[in-house]
Design an enzyme around this catalytic site. Structure first.
Site, PDB file in Angstrom:
ATOM      1  N   LYS A   1      -3.850  -4.108  16.699  1.00  0.00           N
ATOM      2  CA  LYS A   1      -4.028  -5.438  16.126  1.00  0.00           C
ATOM      3  C   LYS A   1      -4.556  -6.468  17.137  1.00  0.00           C
ATOM      4  O   LYS A   1      -4.552  -6.222  18.350  1.00  0.00           O
ATOM      5  CB  LYS A   1      -2.683  -5.900  15.542  1.00  0.00           C
ATOM      6  CG  LYS A   1      -2.197  -5.030  14.383  1.00  0.00           C
ATOM      7  CD  LYS A   1      -0.966  -5.634  13.723  1.00  0.00           C
ATOM      8  CE  LYS A   1      -0.493  -4.795  12.554  1.00  0.00           C
ATOM      9  NZ  LYS A   1       0.596  -5.455  11.797  1.00  0.00           N
TER      10      LYS A   1
ATOM     11  N   TYR B   1      -4.586  -4.912   2.686  1.00  0.00           N
ATOM     12  CA  TYR B   1      -3.157  -5.213   2.560  1.00  0.00           C
ATOM     13  C   TYR B   1      -2.775  -5.650   1.137  1.00  0.00           C
ATOM     14  O   TYR B   1      -1.776  -6.364   0.960  1.00  0.00           O
ATOM     15  CB  TYR B   1      -2.769  -6.309   3.552  1.00  0.00           C
ATOM     16  CG  TYR B   1      -2.543  -5.814   4.976  1.00  0.00           C
ATOM     17  CD1 TYR B   1      -1.535  -4.899   5.276  1.00  0.00           C
ATOM     18  CD2 TYR B   1      -3.311  -6.286   6.037  1.00  0.00           C
ATOM     19  CE1 TYR B   1      -1.306  -4.459   6.576  1.00  0.00           C
ATOM     20  CE2 TYR B   1      -3.084  -5.851   7.344  1.00  0.00           C
ATOM     21  CZ  TYR B   1      -2.079  -4.935   7.600  1.00  0.00           C
ATOM     22  OH  TYR B   1      -1.843  -4.508   8.886  1.00  0.00           O
TER      23      TYR B   1
ATOM     24  N   PHE C   1       4.568 -13.597   3.587  1.00  0.00           N
ATOM     25  CA  PHE C   1       3.832 -13.448   4.843  1.00  0.00           C
ATOM     26  C   PHE C   1       2.364 -13.066   4.641  1.00  0.00           C
ATOM     27  O   PHE C   1       1.629 -12.906   5.618  1.00  0.00           O
ATOM     28  CB  PHE C   1       4.540 -12.423   5.745  1.00  0.00           C
ATOM     29  CG  PHE C   1       4.712 -11.048   5.142  1.00  0.00           C
ATOM     30  CD1 PHE C   1       3.694 -10.103   5.201  1.00  0.00           C
ATOM     31  CD2 PHE C   1       5.903 -10.694   4.516  1.00  0.00           C
ATOM     32  CE1 PHE C   1       3.857  -8.846   4.655  1.00  0.00           C
ATOM     33  CE2 PHE C   1       6.073  -9.423   3.965  1.00  0.00           C
ATOM     34  CZ  PHE C   1       5.039  -8.501   4.032  1.00  0.00           C
TER      35      PHE C   1
ATOM     36  N   ARG D   1       4.621   6.853  12.920  1.00  0.00           N
ATOM     37  CA  ARG D   1       5.593   5.810  12.508  1.00  0.00           C
ATOM     38  C   ARG D   1       6.747   5.737  13.509  1.00  0.00           C
ATOM     39  O   ARG D   1       7.220   4.661  13.871  1.00  0.00           O
ATOM     40  CB  ARG D   1       6.161   6.123  11.114  1.00  0.00           C
ATOM     41  CG  ARG D   1       5.157   6.118   9.992  1.00  0.00           C
ATOM     42  CD  ARG D   1       4.721   4.776   9.523  1.00  0.00           C
ATOM     43  NE  ARG D   1       5.765   4.012   8.887  1.00  0.00           N
ATOM     44  CZ  ARG D   1       5.573   2.791   8.381  1.00  0.00           C
ATOM     45  NH1 ARG D   1       4.366   2.210   8.465  1.00  0.00           N
ATOM     46  NH2 ARG D   1       6.542   2.142   7.799  1.00  0.00           N
TER      47      ARG D   1
ATOM     48  N   ARG E   1       5.975  -0.788  19.642  1.00  0.00           N
ATOM     49  CA  ARG E   1       6.317  -2.180  19.307  1.00  0.00           C
ATOM     50  C   ARG E   1       7.390  -2.751  20.237  1.00  0.00           C
ATOM     51  O   ARG E   1       7.328  -3.926  20.617  1.00  0.00           O
ATOM     52  CB  ARG E   1       6.727  -2.267  17.842  1.00  0.00           C
ATOM     53  CG  ARG E   1       5.508  -2.183  16.908  1.00  0.00           C
ATOM     54  CD  ARG E   1       5.906  -1.967  15.493  1.00  0.00           C
ATOM     55  NE  ARG E   1       4.801  -2.118  14.548  1.00  0.00           N
ATOM     56  CZ  ARG E   1       4.841  -1.671  13.299  1.00  0.00           C
ATOM     57  NH1 ARG E   1       5.918  -1.046  12.848  1.00  0.00           N
ATOM     58  NH2 ARG E   1       3.811  -1.852  12.496  1.00  0.00           N
TER      59      ARG E   1
ATOM     60  N   ASN F   1       2.619  -7.657  15.898  1.00  0.00           N
ATOM     61  CA  ASN F   1       3.393  -6.456  16.236  1.00  0.00           C
ATOM     62  C   ASN F   1       2.532  -5.274  16.682  1.00  0.00           C
ATOM     63  O   ASN F   1       2.918  -4.124  16.544  1.00  0.00           O
ATOM     64  CB  ASN F   1       4.370  -6.087  15.109  1.00  0.00           C
ATOM     65  CG  ASN F   1       3.672  -5.632  13.846  1.00  0.00           C
ATOM     66  OD1 ASN F   1       2.454  -5.773  13.724  1.00  0.00           O
ATOM     67  ND2 ASN F   1       4.420  -5.082  12.913  1.00  0.00           N
TER      68      ASN F   1
ATOM     69  N   HIS G   1      -0.537  -1.076  13.441  1.00  0.00           N
ATOM     70  CA  HIS G   1      -0.234  -0.696  12.051  1.00  0.00           C
ATOM     71  C   HIS G   1      -0.402   0.810  11.960  1.00  0.00           C
ATOM     72  O   HIS G   1      -1.293   1.376  12.599  1.00  0.00           O
ATOM     73  CB  HIS G   1      -1.217  -1.365  11.080  1.00  0.00           C
ATOM     74  CG  HIS G   1      -1.206  -0.739   9.717  1.00  0.00           C
ATOM     75  ND1 HIS G   1      -0.275  -1.095   8.770  1.00  0.00           N
ATOM     76  CD2 HIS G   1      -1.954   0.257   9.172  1.00  0.00           C
ATOM     77  CE1 HIS G   1      -0.475  -0.343   7.680  1.00  0.00           C
ATOM     78  NE2 HIS G   1      -1.496   0.468   7.908  1.00  0.00           N
TER      79      HIS G   1
ATOM     80  N   GLU H   1      -6.233   4.676   3.393  1.00  0.00           N
ATOM     81  CA  GLU H   1      -6.536   3.809   4.537  1.00  0.00           C
ATOM     82  C   GLU H   1      -7.611   4.416   5.449  1.00  0.00           C
ATOM     83  O   GLU H   1      -8.463   3.693   5.967  1.00  0.00           O
ATOM     84  CB  GLU H   1      -5.249   3.523   5.316  1.00  0.00           C
ATOM     85  CG  GLU H   1      -4.281   2.672   4.504  1.00  0.00           C
ATOM     86  CD  GLU H   1      -2.993   2.333   5.239  1.00  0.00           C
ATOM     87  OE1 GLU H   1      -2.814   2.737   6.407  1.00  0.00           O
ATOM     88  OE2 GLU H   1      -2.155   1.628   4.639  1.00  0.00           O
TER      89      GLU H   1
HETATM   90  P1  CMP Z   1       1.987  -3.718   9.122  1.00  0.00           P
HETATM   91  O1  CMP Z   1       2.497  -2.352   9.388  1.00  0.00           O
HETATM   92  O2  CMP Z   1       0.600  -4.009   9.576  1.00  0.00           O
HETATM   93  O3  CMP Z   1       2.097  -4.026   7.540  1.00  0.00           O
HETATM   94  C1  CMP Z   1       2.166  -5.342   7.046  1.00  0.00           C
HETATM   95  C2  CMP Z   1       2.432  -6.353   8.113  1.00  0.00           C
HETATM   96  O4  CMP Z   1       2.945  -7.595   7.675  1.00  0.00           O
HETATM   97  C3  CMP Z   1       3.506  -5.813   9.039  1.00  0.00           C
HETATM   98  O5  CMP Z   1       2.963  -4.760   9.817  1.00  0.00           O
HETATM   99  C4  CMP Z   1       3.918  -7.073   9.794  1.00  0.00           C
HETATM  100  O6  CMP Z   1       3.114  -7.302  10.929  1.00  0.00           O
HETATM  101  C5  CMP Z   1       3.629  -8.194   8.791  1.00  0.00           C
HETATM  102  N1  CMP Z   1       4.873  -8.839   8.340  1.00  0.00           N
HETATM  103  C6  CMP Z   1       5.216 -10.118   8.547  1.00  0.00           C
HETATM  104  N2  CMP Z   1       6.413 -10.395   8.020  1.00  0.00           N
HETATM  105  C7  CMP Z   1       6.858  -9.252   7.453  1.00  0.00           C
HETATM  106  C8  CMP Z   1       8.046  -8.900   6.751  1.00  0.00           C
HETATM  107  N3  CMP Z   1       9.023  -9.773   6.513  1.00  0.00           N
HETATM  108  N4  CMP Z   1       8.178  -7.617   6.316  1.00  0.00           N
HETATM  109  C9  CMP Z   1       7.185  -6.720   6.534  1.00  0.00           C
HETATM  110  N5  CMP Z   1       6.031  -6.997   7.198  1.00  0.00           N
HETATM  111  C10 CMP Z   1       5.872  -8.252   7.664  1.00  0.00           C
END
Ligand code: CMP
Length: 138
Positions: free
Chosen positions: A9, A49, A57, A85, A102, A112, A115, A126
């Protein structure tokens, strides 16, 4: 043998640590079989997404993911989805385990660092969102 989609990211690209993230990916034994640096458009980020549309969010997520380039990559290996994961760690770095990407690099739940696809079904969608077969070298 599975394939999973990884995104390094903007927070990691901005800090110039994509190589360090890749080193942690390679520690798992998974192979990076495709990789490119791209700048996502808002339309692409919203579509990628889409499952999160309507969540609190969502707008922040799209804004962040389009704020700087990202590295999109295909990882391949046995149980690639779950292996990656596990190596990524929890979405919220505050509760991610030691030794995860992470825990090591993420700045917040938004910034974070990585992904990874959450299931084999998501992985198929994806991977084909960003890559065609000719771009995957296994
Ligand atoms: P990612 O795995 O990229 O999938 C969706 C992203 O939304 C997640 O990582 C986080 O970076 C972001 N995000 C922000 N707030 C939340 C939340 N409360 N729960 C899950 N994902 C979140």
């Amino acid at each position: 043998m599975e394939r999973t989609l990884s995104i390094i990211k903007p927070d990691a690209v901005n800090r110039n640590i994509t190589g360090k993230v890749n080193a942690m990916i390679e520690e798992t034994g998974l192979k990076i079989v495709a990789q490119k640096l791209i700048r996502l458009s808002s339309k692409q980020a919203e579509e990628f997404y889409a499952e999160h549309k309507g969540k609190t969010f969502f707008n922040n997520l799209v804004e962040f993911m389009t704020s700087a380039p990202v590295v999109v990559q295909v990882l391949q290996g046995e149980n690639a989805v779950s292996v990656y994961r596990t190596k990524m760690g929890a979405t919220n770095p505050e509760v991610a385990e030691e030794g995860t990407i992470r825990k090591t690099f993420a700045l917040s739940i938004d910034k974070n660092t990585v992904h990874g696809s959450d299931s084999l079904e998501s992985a198929k969608r994806e991977v084909s969102f960003f890559f065609n077969e000719l771009e995957i070298c296994d």
